[in-house]
Enzyme design. Sequence first.
Site, short mmCIF file in Angstrom:
data_model
loop_
_atom_site.label_atom_id
_atom_site.label_comp_id
_atom_site.label_asym_id
_atom_site.label_seq_id
_atom_site.Cartn_x
_atom_site.Cartn_y
_atom_site.Cartn_z
N LYS A 133 0.95 -1.28 -0.04
CA LYS A 133 0.22 -0.10 0.02
C LYS A 133 0.92 1.14 0.05
O LYS A 133 2.04 1.21 0.60
CB LYS A 133 -0.91 -0.08 1.30
CG LYS A 133 -2.17 0.84 1.54
CD LYS A 133 -2.93 0.67 2.65
CE LYS A 133 -4.10 1.62 2.72
NZ LYS A 133 -4.80 1.22 3.77
N ILE A 182 -7.06 8.01 3.92
CA ILE A 182 -7.32 6.55 4.32
C ILE A 182 -8.29 6.07 5.21
O ILE A 182 -8.44 5.12 5.53
CB ILE A 182 -5.72 6.10 4.91
CG1 ILE A 182 -4.66 6.79 4.21
CG2 ILE A 182 -5.61 4.52 4.81
CD1 ILE A 182 -3.19 6.17 4.69
N SER A 208 -9.63 0.84 2.78
CA SER A 208 -8.71 1.73 2.06
C SER A 208 -7.69 0.99 1.64
O SER A 208 -7.31 1.64 0.38
CB SER A 208 -8.21 2.73 2.92
OG SER A 208 -7.35 2.06 4.10
N VAL A 229 -7.56 0.10 10.10
CA VAL A 229 -7.95 0.79 11.20
C VAL A 229 -9.52 0.56 11.51
O VAL A 229 -9.95 0.72 12.59
CB VAL A 229 -7.47 2.06 11.47
CG1 VAL A 229 -8.29 3.03 10.49
CG2 VAL A 229 -7.42 2.71 12.67
N GLY A 230 -10.15 0.09 10.68
CA GLY A 230 -11.62 -0.09 10.94
C GLY A 230 -12.19 -1.13 9.70
O GLY A 230 -13.08 -1.43 9.58
N GLY A 231 -11.22 -1.79 9.04
CA GLY A 231 -11.48 -2.87 8.14
C GLY A 231 -10.82 -2.90 6.79
O GLY A 231 -11.08 -3.58 5.77
N SER A 232 -9.69 -1.82 6.59
CA SER A 232 -9.10 -1.45 5.53
C SER A 232 -8.30 -2.42 4.73
O SER A 232 -8.05 -2.53 3.63
CB SER A 232 -8.48 -0.27 5.58
OG SER A 232 -9.18 0.85 5.84
#
EC number: 3.5.1.4
Lengths: 548, 548
Positions: A133, A182, A208, A229-232
């Site tokens: 990434k 992001i 992301s 950080v939340g599902g990226s």
Amino acid sequence: MSTWQQVAESKRAQREALIPEAYKVPASSLPAVSTDSVVDFPSKTGILTAREVQITETDDVSVLLAKLASGEYTAVEVLESFIKRTCIAHQLVNPLTEIHFEDARKLAAELDAELKSTGKVRGPLHGLPMSVKDQFQIKGSDSTIGYISYANKPSDSDSVLVEVIKKAGAVPFVKTNLPQTIMYSETSNTLWGTTLNPHNRTLHPGGSSGGEGALVAMKGSPLGVGTDVGGSVRIPAALCGLFGLRPCSHRFPYEGAVNTLLGQITIPSVLGPLSRSLSGLTEFSKAVLAQQPWLLDPQTPSMPWNEERFQQARTQKKLNVGVMWHDGHVKPMPPYERAIKEVLASLGEHDIVDFEPYKTKEAMGILVEAFCADGGKDISESIAPLKEPLGPCLSGIGQKEYTAFEVWQANKRKLAFQKEYLDHWNATARQTKDGRPIDLLIVPGMAYTAIAPGNDIYVAYTGIFNLVDYPAVVLPISKVNPAVDGGATRSGGFLSEDDEKWSKKWDAEKLVNAPVCIQIVGRRYEEEAVLGYAEQVYDAFTAGSKKT
Amino acid sequence: MSTWQQVAESKRAQREALIPEAYKVPASSLPAVSTDSVVDFPSKTGILTAREVQITETDDVSVLLAKLASGEYTAVEVLESFIKRTCIAHQLVNPLTEIHFEDARKLAAELDAELKSTGKVRGPLHGLPMSVKDQFQIKGSDSTIGYISYANKPSDSDSVLVEVIKKAGAVPFVKTNLPQTIMYSETSNTLWGTTLNPHNRTLHPGGSSGGEGALVAMKGSPLGVGTDVGGSVRIPAALCGLFGLRPCSHRFPYEGAVNTLLGQITIPSVLGPLSRSLSGLTEFSKAVLAQQPWLLDPQTPSMPWNEERFQQARTQKKLNVGVMWHDGHVKPMPPYERAIKEVLASLGEHDIVDFEPYKTKEAMGILVEAFCADGGKDISESIAPLKEPLGPCLSGIGQKEYTAFEVWQANKRKLAFQKEYLDHWNATARQTKDGRPIDLLIVPGMAYTAIAPGNDIYVAYTGIFNLVDYPAVVLPISKVNPAVDGGATRSGGFLSEDDEKWSKKWDAEKLVNAPVCIQIVGRRYEEEAVLGYAEQVYDAFTAGSKKT
């Protein structure tokens, strides 16, 4: 001083110039954007030889590594095969940001020479091309992370992750796209443009880490590294039909990854692999931990790979399996229930219990207040230098900034929630036959599948495990089949307004080929266990699928 | 509503009432406060039998545990011996807050019955009386942590630490004193009064776990548990001549410990043991981790005790040892250099290199901004209900509160410092003969020894390792000897104004018997290694001392 438009144009031109003309498909030969999959298109262009097609279509990373280690494939030919396929993929779904073909070719040649002269591989990832990434610094290129204002500041050293995978013998060759900030689940920005979903280019690949999702799904890279950080990591894995791992905080070395919100430590961003094989996740995890990343990253705990735990989980005879059919707030779309039922049908003599969803809406509130505590200041400062436009993102912009005391109180709410969730998990002991809590939890990969750009995304199915910091593996199980999954089947009894909104959006006809994935979730810092359980579940499922 | 004075008086009366008259020394027989040690006084009172004196003077926790496990000592008699000695100690140095003699007696009797009927110990700490800092909740008593406003709110469950040590067979019997707010290195508050240093009662025992320091030094408890966010286990250990361990963040379960500033997660408070033997620290660590505390505390990483690493460190033949003689900001007082030289003289054929101090003043700035970010709001709210007076403490009161964005920037400074410090440690590879970095670091326990109350304390020698989050063990090496250590030996060349201030304060005559300790520091999350190295260093030192 240049305008943001000029800077962006110049960056895109530089990127374009690094793609060899010989690896480009004439515009007239490119397929039109449609619901059709383009995953197999590169192999029909004539740009790759039959052997190169075979190399890039070796989904199992362990197999690829074995052939590289034995010399059956050279690092140079494997790299060039993936470079070719990546270049074609880029024309189709736009996953790339920075290109490092020349560095990679040099490194691959060195690896081949080393293997030839010493008879030994450099490390467990010897010769494996890898994509990362855009956040991960590779010496010599930018890490703009979608901010035009970050352009033209090339890194003078590698991120620890890049340093570590290179030590393990991998060959990083491209960096991949992500949304500006992001903090969003699509993959689009003014600098690099929009990344599409190769299974159906009317849909987006999630985010992301959507550049990784699209590129790995296109077989342009056998193994990619995203952040979550939340599902990226898991959202693009789930939307692109890949395997993906979200490890626990700091298990893999994040040091030197570029980001805004880096000072937000309540819910830390983590890095994890995406691959077309479960072996890709396992090989990555073993190889990274074998390099003792805690000697380079002060946040990484000194926890070596626990092979014993992995093997135990892979082979454990009697599993206690929890299934969370929905999160109590938004029911997943029809194919998820279908996918979970297919998985359970193949599982055999295990103890399967329903797992009650736990305070999803409250959990999402805690997640959002952590991310938005600064009132958006960090992001605002990042776009200020060039006055570039701000894309859609989850940020605190326009909200009142928290005070330090308020941040502390939010942290306490988060810690209390983690304790409650752990107690909730432990309480499954009351439901199982042997009185032990569940070993693993099966949950839908998402509420919805891949969707057309501009639709936002409901992220609670992944975000909850960032909040409680549990490891989770995404497994690809199925694809949307309008004949089976079509039609809005619910007309009432909605769990919430959000539930009704998403249910009414369901339109299977438009989602042909969209992958359907599940998550396997385990206890905190038990990446080895969750990978082992995931393997057991997936092997049972594929064996079951072959029988039928 | 009662005034704070009334509440405090009532709490002290309740405490007094729980001390059996038979275990009290008549006031007329108590020694006057002087520079004389009172550690041996309890054994001369006639309150303890000869056998009870022998039990309480068994410093080696492993020996005590073996005798409890074999039935040579019963849990009941061991407990009563320590209760007696604790009651006398309390008259001398005031270490207690809450008293749980009755609960403890019941538990000890149960443990004896269990061992008798099953032939098995309940767990590795079977029958061991333990004291815990007032922060740890024991069902039925308060956890005021020095705030009068917190009184009369008895806990309805145990902290996870208490739950875990009880499962391991320990018998918690008292809670111990600390400074109000816990953010201070003396041990005094308006509620429970002032705790003194038993080696010299004109001095204080340090803090914040000073009740533990004083009680364990008095042999009123064989093993105590304190907490440490800037040195609060190590300072009382160092000032009371004890062994103490500061583990890394969350390695031991902090869940359910009461505190202000709990939302401050930049530099988390940790819990650790204090004991009169190194075996006390090791037995504690093994026993706590054997209970899998990560199943109860969502912050605790699932890292079992690593016996292999412990044994390797204990027996490693060739050590690379760094010595940080001073921190570059304040030179330690003369006996510390003497103590380190004595230790090094006994160490034998290891590779010993000087360790350059690293940006101490900057480190302390980062520590202080983390602790004070809320402008003191959390502490202000804690004292508000009863309008009780605020004692001395390190807090942000009177300072401008940080915004969330400022907290994030401070977090980034802290993370960057940790990376720099890790690189600094790794760079010692350039100094050693075999090109490996140092295995362990020896540093003074403190800059100054125990001192009279009201003198503040310089905490950088401990605080730096909270900032970088390294494990550290305190080893007692010597005592102040005015004949050797006396006189201000420095008249110029000071490192800083602080250095000059502390140097001029040095007055060995007043510090008779004050212990002199060192710290053994290791790499992050290597508690096993640092305990193993500490044992090797301490064994060599005591063997060397016996020869001379």
